[in-house]
Scaffold this motif. Structure first.
Motif, PDB file in Angstrom:
ATOM      1  N   ASP A   1     -14.272 -47.763 -57.219  1.00 13.70           N
ATOM      2  CA  ASP A   1     -14.576 -46.294 -57.716  1.00 13.70           C
ATOM      3  C   ASP A   1     -13.421 -45.782 -58.398  1.00 13.70           C
ATOM      4  O   ASP A   1     -12.368 -45.151 -57.679  1.00 13.70           O
ATOM      5  CB  ASP A   1     -14.957 -45.376 -56.329  1.00 13.70           C
ATOM      6  CG  ASP A   1     -15.060 -44.056 -56.713  1.00 13.70           C
ATOM      7  OD1 ASP A   1     -15.253 -43.689 -57.853  1.00 13.70           O
ATOM      8  OD2 ASP A   1     -15.838 -43.431 -55.689  1.00 13.70           O
TER       9      ASP A   1
ATOM     10  N   HIS B   1     -10.365 -37.327 -66.784  1.00 14.09           N
ATOM     11  CA  HIS B   1     -10.772 -38.098 -65.678  1.00 14.09           C
ATOM     12  C   HIS B   1     -11.560 -39.348 -65.958  1.00 14.09           C
ATOM     13  O   HIS B   1     -12.008 -39.377 -66.968  1.00 14.09           O
ATOM     14  CB  HIS B   1     -11.534 -37.090 -64.438  1.00 14.09           C
ATOM     15  CG  HIS B   1     -12.846 -36.588 -65.105  1.00 14.09           C
ATOM     16  ND1 HIS B   1     -13.117 -35.799 -65.772  1.00 14.09           N
ATOM     17  CD2 HIS B   1     -14.138 -37.029 -64.609  1.00 14.09           C
ATOM     18  CE1 HIS B   1     -14.252 -35.636 -66.241  1.00 14.09           C
ATOM     19  NE2 HIS B   1     -14.963 -36.403 -65.359  1.00 14.09           N
TER      20      HIS B   1
ATOM     21  N   ALA C   1     -17.212 -42.697 -61.871  1.00 14.34           N
ATOM     22  CA  ALA C   1     -16.984 -43.635 -60.693  1.00 14.34           C
ATOM     23  C   ALA C   1     -17.471 -45.069 -61.542  1.00 14.34           C
ATOM     24  O   ALA C   1     -17.071 -46.038 -60.736  1.00 14.34           O
ATOM     25  CB  ALA C   1     -18.411 -43.292 -59.754  1.00 14.34           C
TER      26      ALA C   1
ATOM     27  N   PRO D   1     -11.108 -50.878 -51.362  1.00 21.02           N
ATOM     28  CA  PRO D   1     -11.410 -50.290 -52.479  1.00 21.02           C
ATOM     29  C   PRO D   1     -11.488 -51.247 -53.656  1.00 21.02           C
ATOM     30  O   PRO D   1     -11.640 -50.687 -54.805  1.00 21.02           O
ATOM     31  CB  PRO D   1     -10.303 -49.144 -52.664  1.00 21.02           C
ATOM     32  CG  PRO D   1      -9.016 -49.837 -52.126  1.00 21.02           C
ATOM     33  CD  PRO D   1      -9.522 -50.589 -50.905  1.00 21.02           C
TER      34      PRO D   1
ATOM     35  N   ALA E   1     -12.959 -43.017 -60.063  1.00 25.17           N
ATOM     36  CA  ALA E   1     -12.728 -41.586 -60.191  1.00 25.17           C
ATOM     37  C   ALA E   1     -12.018 -41.324 -58.406  1.00 25.17           C
ATOM     38  O   ALA E   1     -11.292 -40.383 -58.602  1.00 25.17           O
ATOM     39  CB  ALA E   1     -14.548 -40.851 -59.785  1.00 25.17           C
ATOM     40  N   ALA E   2     -12.245 -42.044 -57.428  1.00 21.78           N
ATOM     41  CA  ALA E   2     -11.609 -41.839 -56.388  1.00 21.78           C
ATOM     42  C   ALA E   2     -10.221 -42.336 -56.295  1.00 21.78           C
ATOM     43  O   ALA E   2      -9.220 -41.841 -55.706  1.00 21.78           O
ATOM     44  CB  ALA E   2     -12.435 -42.309 -55.265  1.00 21.78           C
ATOM     45  N   ALA E   3     -10.096 -43.443 -57.129  1.00 22.84           N
ATOM     46  CA  ALA E   3      -8.728 -44.184 -57.056  1.00 22.84           C
ATOM     47  C   ALA E   3      -7.815 -43.328 -57.853  1.00 22.84           C
ATOM     48  O   ALA E   3      -6.430 -43.650 -57.449  1.00 22.84           O
ATOM     49  CB  ALA E   3      -8.686 -45.648 -57.273  1.00 22.84           C
ATOM     50  N   TYR E   4      -8.107 -42.750 -59.013  1.00 22.50           N
ATOM     51  CA  TYR E   4      -7.262 -42.274 -60.195  1.00 22.50           C
ATOM     52  C   TYR E   4      -7.526 -40.832 -60.017  1.00 22.50           C
ATOM     53  O   TYR E   4      -8.105 -40.389 -61.183  1.00 22.50           O
ATOM     54  CB  TYR E   4      -7.401 -42.821 -61.166  1.00 22.50           C
ATOM     55  CG  TYR E   4      -7.264 -44.245 -61.402  1.00 22.50           C
ATOM     56  CD1 TYR E   4      -6.211 -44.876 -60.726  1.00 22.50           C
ATOM     57  CD2 TYR E   4      -8.392 -45.167 -61.656  1.00 22.50           C
ATOM     58  CE1 TYR E   4      -5.894 -46.387 -60.892  1.00 22.50           C
ATOM     59  CE2 TYR E   4      -8.115 -46.598 -61.664  1.00 22.50           C
ATOM     60  CZ  TYR E   4      -7.185 -47.127 -61.280  1.00 22.50           C
ATOM     61  OH  TYR E   4      -6.931 -48.409 -61.354  1.00 22.50           O
ATOM     62  N   PRO E   5      -7.225 -39.796 -59.093  1.00 28.09           N
ATOM     63  CA  PRO E   5      -7.519 -38.529 -59.116  1.00 28.09           C
ATOM     64  C   PRO E   5      -6.631 -37.771 -60.023  1.00 28.09           C
ATOM     65  O   PRO E   5      -5.490 -38.313 -60.165  1.00 28.09           O
ATOM     66  CB  PRO E   5      -7.556 -38.036 -57.532  1.00 28.09           C
ATOM     67  CG  PRO E   5      -6.563 -38.981 -56.996  1.00 28.09           C
ATOM     68  CD  PRO E   5      -6.844 -40.266 -57.641  1.00 28.09           C
TER      69      PRO E   5
END
Length: 327
Positions: free
Chosen positions: A280, A305, A308, A159, A282-286
């Protein structure tokens, strides 16, 4: 008659930005061409000779260079003397030079010993920096040779990106290959950025803590609605280059019916988490949706939020009427 034109605020015009980017790209190409020159004969004291592939060559957050060389490969070019002529790594650009000693480290299981170096790159100026290994042979003569880029093989599915900017200054340092196959360092200074450090959601709103990188505090802050560009001022407090921003949820939710997405600017700079190696965000810090009870009595459903690309955004919706209907 003399006059002084007013100072321009905000980012430079697109044409100026393109001209600056073109000039920087051209300068980097010229510097890489000069740094990549490699002699075809044996190395001597006048310049860099054949290229030696490193066992390991990597950067950590654009601040630390790690190098490991096969000792036999170095000895084949020029063996260091036993009387103190130890090999070293030279990081040079023009007259600027960083010298780092290479330390001999024996490996386990009888493998070939390594020559290793760890160099701190803080303060590396914008431009291309040449990597050279210098040894002194048994005859006392200096021998220099360049490094070939380490074979990365198949990039792992991670990631994180292989290079990350310095989190303090924003300067990005990368290992790049010249046309001659030589490994060099390319340092690119950061443009001014509004870097988000953290955001804190609470019962009555959202507070953002950040800092300005490679720039001076200027102007206020604002929330910008993504679809139509509606702007809502945001309260911001400065302490040096650090700032605290209060997300104006009430004004954002009251700017129109329905659910909207808002981006944020601090002065002319878009707010986000830019100085990271996360591919990413957005995916790493939901982050979850939250309901905030504003001081005026409104209820706002908001989702703070990262996108990406690392930009900070807030999706919000005034649900006061909905909650009253269901109660």
């Amino acid at each position: 008659m003399w006059f002084t034109s007013p100072l321009r605020s905000g980012p430079p015009p697109p044409l100026v930005r393109r001209l600056r980017a073109t000039a920087r790209t051209t300068r980097f190409r010229l510097e890489r061409a000069v740094a990549g020159r490699t002699a075809t004969g044996p190395a001597d004291g006048s310049g860099a000779g054949p290229l030696v592939p490193p066992v390991h060559l990597s950067l950590r957050d654009s601040r630390t260079l790690n190098l490991a060389l096969d000792a036999d490969a170095v000895l084949a070019v020029g063996a260091p003397r036993e009387d103190g002529g130890h090999p070293r790594l030279l990081i040079t650009r023009g007259r600027r030079r960083i010298a780092v000693p290479l330390v001999r480290e024996p490996q386990h299981s009888g493998a070939t010993p390594l020559l290793t170096a760890t160099a701190t790159l803080r303060g590396l100026r914008d431009g291309v920096w040449r990597l050279t290994v210098e040894t002194r042979g048994p005859d006392g003569r200096l021998r220099r040779f360049g490094l070939a880029p380490a074979d990365p093989g198949t990039p792992p599915a991670t990631p994180t990106a292989p290079h990350a900017p310095d989190p303090a200054t924003g300067t990005l340092v990368r290992v790049v290959r010249t046309r001659g196959g030589r490994a060099v360092l390319q340092a690119t200074r950061s443009r001014p950025r509004a870097e988000l450090v953290r955001f804190v959601p609470s019962g009555d709103g959202i507070t953002v803590h950040g800092r300005l990188v490679a720039g001076a505090p200027s102007g206020g802050a604002s929330a910008v609605r993504r679809r139509d560009g509606v702007v809502v001022p945001a309260e911001v407090a400065w302490q040096g280059t650090a700032f605290t921003l209060r997300v104006p949820l009430g004004a954002m939710a009251g700017a129109g019916d329905g659910q909207w997405v808002w981006d944020f600017r601090v002065g002319p700079h878009r707010l986000g988490r830019w100085l990271s190696d996360v591919r990413d965000p957005a995916a790493a810090y939901p982050t979850p949706f939250r309901v905030h009870a504003l001081p005026g009595g409104a209820l706002v459903r908001a989702h703070a939020h990262f996108t990406a690309t690392g930009a900070f955004a807030v999706t919000c919706w005034d649900i006061t009427a909905v909650s009253e209907e269901t109660s």
